[in-house]
Design a protein around this motif. Structure first.
Motif, PDB file in Angstrom:
ATOM      1  N   PRO A  22     -40.832 -36.074  -2.979  1.00  0.00           N
ATOM      2  CA  PRO A  22     -40.717 -37.363  -2.275  1.00  0.00           C
ATOM      3  C   PRO A  22     -40.008 -38.447  -3.083  1.00  0.00           C
ATOM      4  CG  PRO A  22     -42.908 -36.453  -1.966  1.00  0.00           C
ATOM      5  CD  PRO A  22     -42.208 -35.578  -2.963  1.00  0.00           C
ATOM      6  N   TYR A  23     -40.290 -38.549  -4.368  1.00  0.00           N
ATOM      7  CA  TYR A  23     -39.656 -39.612  -5.154  1.00  0.00           C
ATOM      8  C   TYR A  23     -38.140 -39.436  -5.179  1.00  0.00           C
ATOM      9  CZ  TYR A  23     -38.695 -36.591  -9.173  1.00  0.00           C
ATOM     10  OH  TYR A  23     -38.198 -35.612  -9.991  1.00  0.00           O
ATOM     11  N   PHE A  24     -37.677 -38.190  -5.204  1.00  0.00           N
ATOM     12  CA  PHE A  24     -36.246 -37.948  -5.254  1.00  0.00           C
ATOM     13  C   PHE A  24     -35.599 -38.214  -3.898  1.00  0.00           C
ATOM     14  CE2 PHE A  24     -32.320 -35.508  -5.712  1.00  0.00           C
ATOM     15  CZ  PHE A  24     -31.907 -35.941  -6.960  1.00  0.00           C
ATOM     16  N   ALA A  25     -36.334 -37.944  -2.831  1.00  0.00           N
ATOM     17  CA  ALA A  25     -35.828 -38.264  -1.493  1.00  0.00           C
ATOM     18  C   ALA A  25     -35.614 -39.771  -1.362  1.00  0.00           C
ATOM     19  CB  ALA A  25     -36.804 -37.769  -0.431  1.00  0.00           C
ATOM     20  N   TYR A  26     -36.498 -40.565  -1.936  1.00  0.00           N
ATOM     21  CA  TYR A  26     -36.313 -42.027  -1.920  1.00  0.00           C
ATOM     22  C   TYR A  26     -35.096 -42.453  -2.734  1.00  0.00           C
ATOM     23  CZ  TYR A  26     -40.882 -42.498   0.275  1.00  0.00           C
ATOM     24  OH  TYR A  26     -41.949 -42.422   1.134  1.00  0.00           O
ATOM     25  N   VAL A  27     -34.863 -41.801  -3.843  1.00  0.00           N
ATOM     26  CA  VAL A  27     -33.679 -42.113  -4.661  1.00  0.00           C
ATOM     27  C   VAL A  27     -32.412 -41.805  -3.860  1.00  0.00           C
ATOM     28  CG1 VAL A  27     -32.382 -41.455  -6.722  1.00  0.00           C
ATOM     29  CG2 VAL A  27     -34.846 -41.810  -6.877  1.00  0.00           C
ATOM     30  N   ILE A  28     -32.382 -40.642  -3.212  1.00  0.00           N
ATOM     31  CA  ILE A  28     -31.220 -40.265  -2.396  1.00  0.00           C
ATOM     32  C   ILE A  28     -31.016 -41.279  -1.281  1.00  0.00           C
ATOM     33  CG2 ILE A  28     -30.344 -38.551  -0.758  1.00  0.00           C
ATOM     34  CD1 ILE A  28     -31.664 -36.402  -2.487  1.00  0.00           C
ATOM     35  N   ARG A  29     -32.094 -41.647  -0.628  1.00  0.00           N
ATOM     36  CA  ARG A  29     -32.002 -42.617   0.472  1.00  0.00           C
ATOM     37  C   ARG A  29     -31.437 -43.941  -0.031  1.00  0.00           C
ATOM     38  NH1 ARG A  29     -37.092 -43.830   4.134  1.00  0.00           N
ATOM     39  NH2 ARG A  29     -35.990 -42.895   5.874  1.00  0.00           N
ATOM     40  N   THR A  30     -31.871 -44.379  -1.198  1.00  0.00           N
ATOM     41  CA  THR A  30     -31.377 -45.630  -1.778  1.00  0.00           C
ATOM     42  C   THR A  30     -29.876 -45.562  -2.028  1.00  0.00           C
ATOM     43  OG1 THR A  30     -33.517 -46.043  -2.818  1.00  0.00           O
ATOM     44  CG2 THR A  30     -31.615 -47.215  -3.718  1.00  0.00           C
ATOM     45  N   PHE A  31     -29.419 -44.467  -2.611  1.00  0.00           N
ATOM     46  CA  PHE A  31     -27.982 -44.324  -2.859  1.00  0.00           C
ATOM     47  C   PHE A  31     -27.188 -44.249  -1.556  1.00  0.00           C
ATOM     48  CE2 PHE A  31     -29.140 -42.991  -7.221  1.00  0.00           C
ATOM     49  CZ  PHE A  31     -28.309 -43.864  -7.898  1.00  0.00           C
ATOM     50  N   THR A  32     -27.764 -43.631  -0.542  1.00  0.00           N
ATOM     51  CA  THR A  32     -27.088 -43.567   0.759  1.00  0.00           C
ATOM     52  C   THR A  32     -26.905 -44.961   1.345  1.00  0.00           C
ATOM     53  OG1 THR A  32     -28.040 -41.373   1.132  1.00  0.00           O
ATOM     54  CG2 THR A  32     -27.196 -42.518   3.049  1.00  0.00           C
ATOM     55  N   VAL A  33     -27.950 -45.780   1.244  1.00  0.00           N
ATOM     56  CA  VAL A  33     -27.867 -47.154   1.734  1.00  0.00           C
ATOM     57  C   VAL A  33     -26.823 -47.940   0.943  1.00  0.00           C
ATOM     58  CG1 VAL A  33     -29.120 -49.347   1.919  1.00  0.00           C
ATOM     59  CG2 VAL A  33     -30.208 -47.213   2.665  1.00  0.00           C
ATOM     60  N   LEU A  34     -26.859 -47.802  -0.373  1.00  0.00           N
ATOM     61  CA  LEU A  34     -25.895 -48.517  -1.215  1.00  0.00           C
ATOM     62  C   LEU A  34     -24.458 -48.069  -0.928  1.00  0.00           C
ATOM     63  CD1 LEU A  34     -27.788 -48.613  -4.613  1.00  0.00           C
ATOM     64  CD2 LEU A  34     -27.359 -50.519  -3.061  1.00  0.00           C
ATOM     65  N   GLU A  35     -24.285 -46.787  -0.660  1.00  0.00           N
ATOM     66  CA  GLU A  35     -22.963 -46.288  -0.342  1.00  0.00           C
ATOM     67  C   GLU A  35     -22.465 -46.898   0.975  1.00  0.00           C
ATOM     68  OE1 GLU A  35     -20.877 -42.004  -0.615  1.00  0.00           O
ATOM     69  OE2 GLU A  35     -22.509 -42.095   0.827  1.00  0.00           O
ATOM     70  N   GLY A  36     -23.377 -47.062   1.923  1.00  0.00           N
ATOM     71  CA  GLY A  36     -23.031 -47.677   3.205  1.00  0.00           C
ATOM     72  C   GLY A  36     -22.665 -49.144   3.065  1.00  0.00           C
ATOM     73  N   ILE A  37     -23.315 -49.849   2.147  1.00  0.00           N
ATOM     74  CA  ILE A  37     -23.049 -51.273   1.932  1.00  0.00           C
ATOM     75  C   ILE A  37     -21.697 -51.449   1.245  1.00  0.00           C
ATOM     76  CG2 ILE A  37     -23.754 -53.320   0.643  1.00  0.00           C
ATOM     77  CD1 ILE A  37     -26.651 -52.409   1.109  1.00  0.00           C
ATOM     78  N   GLY A  38     -21.422 -50.571   0.257  1.00  0.00           N
ATOM     79  CA  GLY A  38     -20.192 -50.674  -0.549  1.00  0.00           C
ATOM     80  C   GLY A  38     -19.029 -50.202   0.217  1.00  0.00           C
TER      81      GLY A  38
END
Length: 93
Positions: free
Chosen positions: A77-93
């Protein structure tokens, strides 16, 4: 990651257990299933430079590996949250 970078293949299964990707006692199965080879390739892709990381590609590779190795390799689960965070950041950038 240091064992992936130095290609210390024998230590990677123990790292996966310590990080919660693989259950204790299944280290040999991880080697036999080719999980270490896939992770080594993912790291090579990530570190190839160019300034852009394909987060969705990495996510897809990890999800595919999880599906192909049901019960052997899981995304904690902790790694899924990390992936989700990077996905969001990639969408913003």
């Amino acid at each position: 990651i240091s064992h992936l970078i130095t290609q210390d293949v024998s230590a990677i299964p123990r790292d996966l257990v310590a990080l919660g990707f693989v259950q204790k006692g299944r280290e040999r199965e991880v080697e036999d299933a080719g999980v270490v080879a896939v992770l080594t390739q993912v790291l090579a892709d990530l570190s190839s430079g160019g300034g852009r990381v394909d987060v969705s590609g990495v996510t897809g590779t990890l999800m595919s590996m999880t599906q192909q190795n049901k019960g052997l390799f899981t995304i904690p689960p902790y790694f899924a949250y990390v992936i989700r965070t990077f996905t969001v950041l990639e969408g913003i950038g």
